[in-house]
Write an enzyme that holds these catalytic residues in place. Structure first.
Site, mmCIF file in Angstrom:
data_model
loop_
_atom_site.group_PDB
_atom_site.id
_atom_site.type_symbol
_atom_site.label_atom_id
_atom_site.label_comp_id
_atom_site.label_asym_id
_atom_site.label_seq_id
_atom_site.Cartn_x
_atom_site.Cartn_y
_atom_site.Cartn_z
ATOM 1 N N GLN A 172 -7.274 -3.623 2.293
ATOM 2 C CA GLN A 172 -5.880 -3.871 1.600
ATOM 3 C C GLN A 172 -5.081 -5.257 2.308
ATOM 4 O OE1 GLN A 172 -4.308 -0.208 3.056
ATOM 5 N NE2 GLN A 172 -4.913 1.048 1.079
ATOM 6 N N ARG A 232 2.766 1.143 3.402
ATOM 7 C CA ARG A 232 3.821 -0.060 3.851
ATOM 8 C C ARG A 232 3.960 -1.013 2.781
ATOM 9 N NH1 ARG A 232 2.815 -1.592 8.732
ATOM 10 N NH2 ARG A 232 1.559 0.086 8.974
ATOM 11 N N THR A 242 0.921 -1.120 -0.021
ATOM 12 C CA THR A 242 -0.103 0.078 0.036
ATOM 13 C C THR A 242 0.814 1.423 0.099
ATOM 14 O OG1 THR A 242 -0.079 0.556 2.582
ATOM 15 C CG2 THR A 242 -1.318 -1.076 1.544
ATOM 16 N N CYS A 243 0.368 2.410 -0.016
ATOM 17 C CA CYS A 243 1.230 3.553 -0.148
ATOM 18 C C CYS A 243 1.824 3.814 1.301
ATOM 19 C CB CYS A 243 0.333 4.767 -0.580
ATOM 20 S SG CYS A 243 -0.901 5.055 0.422
ATOM 21 N N GLY A 250 -18.112 27.622 -1.093
ATOM 22 C CA GLY A 250 -16.698 27.084 -0.711
ATOM 23 C C GLY A 250 -16.657 25.537 -0.741
ATOM 24 N N GLN A 292 -9.377 1.603 5.938
ATOM 25 C CA GLN A 292 -8.970 0.933 4.752
ATOM 26 C C GLN A 292 -7.828 -0.283 4.942
ATOM 27 O OE1 GLN A 292 -8.995 4.217 5.238
ATOM 28 N NE2 GLN A 292 -9.834 5.302 3.632
ATOM 29 N N HIS A 295 2.943 -8.385 14.897
ATOM 30 C CA HIS A 295 3.040 -7.286 13.800
ATOM 31 C C HIS A 295 1.770 -7.473 12.918
ATOM 32 C CE1 HIS A 295 5.078 -4.512 11.312
ATOM 33 N NE2 HIS A 295 4.429 -5.163 10.140
#
Lengths: 268, 430
Positions: free
Chosen positions: B121, B53, B50-51, B192, B117, B100
């Protein structure tokens, strides 16, 4: 026997109240479960105590003031357990149990003395008292709900959410609790008081006017009547309704206090 | 004896420049999985990319070799050399690896604690490895348990429940005021971007009706179309406050456009039903005094940020509870792992003795042609009782020794003693 059982129940309520307040700040699942278990255990003991007293005295155990208060808090705990089970309001015990204790701690002496016997056992008096019991128990929840509402309202206004903010349910849920409890309590209160007046009118004549408990209960009724009509008309919701609920509850406490302090026809 | 290991890099050890290069697409990962298991260094392997890990979970005789092989393959995809990556890598084995994996799946190792998320993943990475047939019994047991633990953490703690973005914090506050948002409506004042985002989040909660107003009518209509709402003329702002429940303001007006006096009038018309202002504009669009009115709540951007900070602190407190929960689960899993280690030996020992028993009983019965059913039953029961008694001590010994970490020695000893083939692997019988 009944006094011993009542002491056990009261002890369970004391520990449950401490644990309930603790779990309000501590966020511990085990503590909440422990609170619930203790409350249930206390309530079962309390039920036995009331039944035992009825059996020992061979009459309904709701005829002296101490007996009435005992059954009121018994019903309040039952209502509390029911609401916690059926709604998102999980921490109600932290607000109801201390009130239960405040009312219940003065009882053991009253319950132990078997000397005082009620003046009347007429059917109307029993109905009068039973209706009031339900009303008063619902008003204890009404008070608890109002306290929670004000706390959560303050948290939201102050914009610094603390532990209580995360544990308390939404304002809407709390407002609904105070409205529902009031709507349930009021008819019982009204009919109960009216019956009391009628039967007292027969028995006591105009001496009714000089009974402190009767007088205070009329004041209390007026506060709750104002609150309910305010809500029905629309404007008294949220914070204002909560303030009124608290005012009404103080009138209720004064009424009970008057019953204890002044020796009126209700006796103590 | 092959051991379970985790190796990789995460936001804790590697800078974004490296992580983003190693965040590989599915096909590449599949290819690397194939390569790795083809080399025979690993018996089981999966890759989580993933971005935040890039991690390899596997079972290998020598985790160090497996790690070098895996990361030289991964690095090679982007021209990164292994020696450059080595410093960024961590490796955990056995119980530490289990811990872990559980922590990662439960989002306790995430950049934003408790973000939802990561579990998806991890599940995808596992499914990819399964479809590449690189998952064996150990990874399968481990990951199934990791998913259970993650779910448990999510349901038993509040770690993922509190908003960590300003716009979601607004939604959460709305829930604390109104309970269910069903039947509530939203007014968006101004165009806005943040305001639109907050409105969108609110609308998503239960398709609440949304009204949009803006000084420029066409802009209001455009935004109303985008949000599937209704445009309202700007001069009807005060009237709208009487009917809607949540007002989001994000105009560029230099001074407040919503004043306490108007809100008070609106509250009268609303019969004091609560009203919630989310003022995302800077400078603010709603007068500060508005928050002082009964049953009116007004949060500006700073207030919302403050709530997010409290939520993060609350998540951290919840994370401590989650860590304790994960720790307990790791211990339980380690016991299971150790049991798993001796199970094949116990099974083959039992099979071996059962085969002997069967043969001997058959032979005995053949010599007793006149035996009645009762006699046969007694002979069967007698022989079964004997092997159960014989098996009891070695079975208990095996389980105990593996729990104490001496499993392999005893497995070997018992295999030798009883002549079990394949060093403890179950005998194949036709």
């Amino acid at each position: 026997m009944n006094a011993v059982l009542f002491d056990v129940a009261l002890t369970a309520y004391i520990v449950a109240a401490i644990s309930a307040v603790g779990s309000l700040f501590g966020r511990r699942e085990q503590l909440s479960r422990f609170t619930l278990l203790l409350t249930q255990a206390g309530w079962i003991c309390h039920t036995c105590a009331i039944l035992a007293r009825g059996v020992e005295l061979h009459r309904l155990p709701i005829l002296t003031l101490a007996e009435v208060v005992s059954v009121v808090i018994w019903a309040a705990v039952l209502f509390e357990l029911w609401v916690e089970r059926h709604s998102e309001i999980r921490v109600l015990g932290a607000f109801v149990l201390p009130v239960v204790l405040a009312l219940g701690l003065g009882l053991p002496t009253g319950l132990r003395s078997l000397a005082f016997e009620p003046q009347t056992q007429s059917g109307w008096v029993v109905v009068h008292v039973s209706l009031l019991l339900v009303g008063l128990a619902a008003l204890i929840l009404n008070f608890g709900g109002a306290l929670m509402y004000l706390l959560q309202d303050r948290q939201l206004k102050a914009k610094h959410p603390g532990a209580i903010y995360y544990r308390l349910p939404s304002l809407e849920a709390l407002d609904r609790l105070t409205l529902t409890t009031l709507a349930v309590a009021f008819p019982f209160l009204t009919v109960g008081l009216a019956l009391g007046m009628v039967s007292a009118g027969h028995g006591w004549g105009n001496r009714l006017l000089f009974d402190p408990l009767a007088l205070f209960s009329i004041v209390m009724w007026l506060v709750y009547a104002a609150m309910l009509s305010g809500r029905a008309l629309g404007h008294w919701r949220g914070r204002r309704a909560a303030y009124f609920a608290i005012a009404g509850f103080f009138a209720l406490l004064l009424t009970l206090g008057a019953g204890v302090l002044f020796q009126g026809r209700h006796g103590s | 004896m092959a051991s379970l290991f985790v190796t990789g890099m995460s936001h804790r050890t590697a800078p974004l420049e490296v992580r983003e290069q190693l965040a590989l697409e599915e096909d590449k990962v599949r290819q690397i999985l194939g390569d790795l298991s083809g080399r025979g260094l690993l018996t089981e392997v999966m890759i989580l990319s993933t971005c935040n890990r890039v991690e390899v979970y596997g079972v290998a005789e020598v985790p160090g070799e497996a790690r070098s092989a895996a990361f030289s393959l991964l690095g090679a995809q982007r021209g990164l050399r292994l020696p450059d990556l080595e410093a960024l890598l961590y490796t955990r084995t056995e119980e530490d690896a289990v811990l872990h994996v559980f922590r990662v799946a439960a989002s306790l190792d995430s950049m934003v604690l408790g973000e939802p998320q990561i579990l998806g993943q991890v599940k995808d990475a596992f499914a990819l490895a399964q479809s590449s047939s690189t998952v064996g019994p150990l990874l399968h047991t481990l990951m199934t348990q990791a998913f259970n633990v993650a779910k448990k953490v999510r349901t038993e703690t509040e770690i993922g429940r509190l908003a960590v973005s300003v716009s979601f914090a607004a939604v959460e506050l709305a829930r604390k005021i109104f309970g269910s948002l069903e039947g509530k409506s939203v007014l968006l004042v101004g165009a806005g971007e943040m305001g639109e985002l907050a409105a969108r989040h609110l609308v998503d909660q239960g398709s609440l009706p949304v009204y949009v107003t803006n000084r420029t009518r066409s802009r209001a209509e455009e935004l109303a179309r985008a949000l599937a709402g209704t445009a309202v003329p700007f001069d009807q702002l005060d009237a709208s406050m009487e009917s809607v429940d949540i007002v989001i303001t994000s105009t560029a007006a230099p001074e407040p456009i919503i004043r306490a006096a108007e809100v008070q009038r609106a509250m009268h018309a609303r019969r004091s039903r609560p009203l919630f202002f989310i003022d995302i504009a800077v400078p603010r669009n709603v007068e500060a005094a508005v928050n002082g009115l009964p049953n009116v709540f007004c949060y500006d951007v700073d207030d919302l940020r403050g709530v997010v900070e409290s939520n993060l602190r609350e998540r951290q407190r919840e994370a401590q509870r989650a860590e304790a929960l994960v720790q307990r689960e790791v211990e339980r899993f380690a016991e299971r792992l150790k049991d798993l280690e001796v199970v094949p030996t116990i099974v083959s020992l039992r099979e071996k003795l059962e085969a002997v028993r069967r043969a001997e009983v058959d032979r005995a019965l053949a010599r007793l042609p006149n035996a009645d059913a009762e006699t046969r039953r007694i002979i069967e029961a007698l022989s079964e009782a004997i092997i159960n008694k014989v098996l009891h001590a070695p079975t208990v010994k095996l389980r105990d020794s593996s729990r104490q970490g001496h499993g392999p020695r005893w497995i070997e000893l018992i295999s030798e003693l009883f002549g079990l083939r394949g060093g403890g692997k179950p005998e194949r019988r036709e």
